[in-house]
Design an enzyme around this catalytic site. Sequence first.
Site, PDB file in Angstrom:
ATOM      1  N   LYS A   1       0.850  -1.192   0.000  1.00 55.89           N
ATOM      2  CA  LYS A   1       0.000   0.000   0.000  1.00 55.89           C
ATOM      3  C   LYS A   1       0.885   1.241   0.000  1.00 55.89           C
ATOM      4  O   LYS A   1       1.794   1.354   0.805  1.00 55.89           O
ATOM      5  CB  LYS A   1      -0.925  -0.010   1.214  1.00 55.89           C
ATOM      6  CG  LYS A   1      -2.029  -1.055   1.108  1.00 55.89           C
ATOM      7  CD  LYS A   1      -3.002  -0.984   2.261  1.00 55.89           C
ATOM      8  CE  LYS A   1      -4.061  -2.070   2.143  1.00 55.89           C
ATOM      9  NZ  LYS A   1      -5.001  -1.878   1.019  1.00 55.89           N
TER      10      LYS A   1
ATOM     11  N   ARG B   1     -10.140 -11.702  -0.123  1.00 54.62           N
ATOM     12  CA  ARG B   1     -10.946 -12.681  -0.871  1.00 54.62           C
ATOM     13  C   ARG B   1     -10.249 -14.042  -0.938  1.00 54.62           C
ATOM     14  O   ARG B   1     -10.913 -15.074  -1.019  1.00 54.62           O
ATOM     15  CB  ARG B   1     -11.249 -12.122  -2.270  1.00 54.62           C
ATOM     16  CG  ARG B   1     -10.040 -11.803  -3.082  1.00 54.62           C
ATOM     17  CD  ARG B   1     -10.373 -10.918  -4.287  1.00 54.62           C
ATOM     18  NE  ARG B   1     -10.566  -9.513  -3.918  1.00 54.62           N
ATOM     19  CZ  ARG B   1     -10.822  -8.543  -4.785  1.00 54.62           C
ATOM     20  NH1 ARG B   1     -10.944  -8.811  -6.074  1.00 54.62           N
ATOM     21  NH2 ARG B   1     -10.973  -7.297  -4.375  1.00 54.62           N
TER      22      ARG B   1
HETATM   23  N1  BES Z   1      -8.442  -4.271   3.242  1.00 48.45           N
HETATM   24  C1  BES Z   1      -8.504  -3.699   1.955  1.00 48.45           C
HETATM   25  C2  BES Z   1      -9.801  -2.920   1.706  1.00 48.45           C
HETATM   26  C3  BES Z   1     -10.054  -1.727   2.552  1.00 48.45           C
HETATM   27  C4  BES Z   1      -9.820  -0.466   2.064  1.00 48.45           C
HETATM   28  C5  BES Z   1     -10.585  -1.849   3.821  1.00 48.45           C
HETATM   29  C6  BES Z   1     -10.092   0.643   2.830  1.00 48.45           C
HETATM   30  C7  BES Z   1     -10.852  -0.739   4.596  1.00 48.45           C
HETATM   31  C8  BES Z   1     -10.619   0.511   4.083  1.00 48.45           C
HETATM   32  C9  BES Z   1      -8.385  -4.792   0.888  1.00 48.45           C
HETATM   33  O1  BES Z   1      -7.635  -5.885   1.241  1.00 48.45           O
HETATM   34  C10 BES Z   1      -7.743  -4.168  -0.289  1.00 48.45           C
HETATM   35  O2  BES Z   1      -6.596  -3.819  -0.198  1.00 48.45           O
HETATM   36  N2  BES Z   1      -8.474  -4.045  -1.368  1.00 48.45           N
HETATM   37  C11 BES Z   1      -7.989  -3.463  -2.553  1.00 48.45           C
HETATM   38  C12 BES Z   1      -8.438  -4.331  -3.708  1.00 48.45           C
HETATM   39  C13 BES Z   1      -7.767  -3.994  -4.993  1.00 48.45           C
HETATM   40  C14 BES Z   1      -6.316  -4.414  -4.948  1.00 48.45           C
HETATM   41  C15 BES Z   1      -8.487  -4.712  -6.108  1.00 48.45           C
HETATM   42  C16 BES Z   1      -8.554  -2.058  -2.673  1.00 48.45           C
HETATM   43  O3  BES Z   1      -9.702  -1.860  -2.263  1.00 48.45           O
HETATM   44  O4  BES Z   1      -7.846  -1.182  -3.107  1.00 48.45           O
HETATM   45 MN    MN Z   2      -5.552  -5.583   0.808  1.00 44.90          MN
END
Ligand code: BES
Ligand code: MN
Length: 493
Positions: A273, A348
Amino acid sequence: MEFRATDTPRLDWTGDGLAIGFFEDAVELTGDLAQLDDKFGGILQELIAETEFKGKEGSSASTRVGGSGSPVRKIILVGLGKAEALKLNSLRRSAAAAARSAKKEKCKTLGLSLPVWNNDSGLTVQAIVEGIELALHQDNRFKSESEDKGLQLEQVDLLGLSGQEEAINRAKQICAGVILARELVAAPANEVTPVTMAETALKLAEEFGLVAEILEQEDCEKLGMGAFLGVAKASDLPPKFIHLTYKPEGTPRRKLAIVGKGLTFDSGGLNIKGVGSGIEMMKIDMGGAAATLGAAKAIAQLKPDVEVHFITATTENMISGRAMRPGDILKASNGKTIEVNNTDAEGRLTLADALVFAEKLGVDAIIDLATLTGACVIALGDDIAGLWSTDDAVANQLVQAAEVAGEKLWRMPLEEKYFDGLKSPIADMKNTGPRPGGSITAALFLKQFIKETPWAHLDVAGPVWADKENGYNNVGATGYGVRTLVNWVLAEV
Ligand code: BES
Ligand code: MN
Ligand code: ZN
């Protein structure tokens, strides 16, 4: 906090703070309220005029009454919003406003006079008690000195609601579950780890008589949980697959499974991230698991005639030389293969194996809760969870349960066409598709791991955390999902 349901008229109640609910644009002092105003020398009238109190939902106004020796020390007016729009959640919010005001006014005892919703005193009491308990819950675990010292509200009398002891008890047990979920989410990832999650589950089992099964890494390997273990590989902490079971005495009316995403930290993995991604908030990525354990705590005490399985595959999404790489192919426990085109779509992957496990239990319905996508927050904002379901009946049960709980959710489409975005040239599917509709493709991904059991998915990435105080939620973890889950399990369908 002690709650007492009593039929003492508000005119005769004595104690520190007397809180009275008013509908919006109907702030009139008639009947016993005129008498109450007389009794206190016109102070209600004066307070309404001085503060221009209009009865807006969640608003409040308070003042001192009389000198020492007065039967009531403070009068608190709370707004309920429009009479025709009264919802259970209006009561939850106005009870929270009354409790916050009583606390500010240093009341030890509070008499609370609010209307009954829809002739249902039980649900009315449940909502009021929830509003007060949740508004007053303060998390001071990580402060060396408590900021919450001094006089506390100790007793609340629910006026006009005698005989509702059972509803008080139900609400308190639900709130204990919500508070557990809040505390698990709020605690940082160096406190709440897969290991401590398993310990928490074992403690719940011991204390409340649930059956606990913790699958270690080797057990998960034997079951072929390659998707979950792919995520877990980079962490220095062992993954823990948690399965708690509540079994009623006698034959259960239904068998249900609740599955929560349990990432105690989500760094993104090798697709780490970046700046501005909110990585420092990613302790909340076990919000689904927290709601699952919170619901387990409440349900174990409420003892419905429903069998419930509580499942969470807990781990961290980290980086190391052992980390899964973008492009790696994982095999889930149902035999399906996944090309990991983005290691940050890890939730997922863990849920895939958890859902397969849940379906093997032979339950009547499976619901999962997950802080799954930022895309869901973009679609629905911070307050509303997304709901996807293969089954209209289950979806409607959840909408109903959430309405009673005052937890907002909105049904979203399982648009099969969008699965095209997850097609992989080399494996059965990729784990991420294009940016548009990102929360829908996430739901479609999960659906690949359910064969035929009615299933619903809640993306709770928005509502698990509150940036601002709002009604009965304080800044921080909300415990979102627990009340909906408990209402859903308890509901007669
Ligand atoms: N845990 C995150 C999603 C999330 C984002 C939770 C903000 C709480 C607040 C999840 O694992 C994630 O990183 N999702 C990605 C998916 C993408 C790589 C397709 C996202 O939402 O950016
Ligand atoms: Mn994630
Ligand atoms: Zn995540």
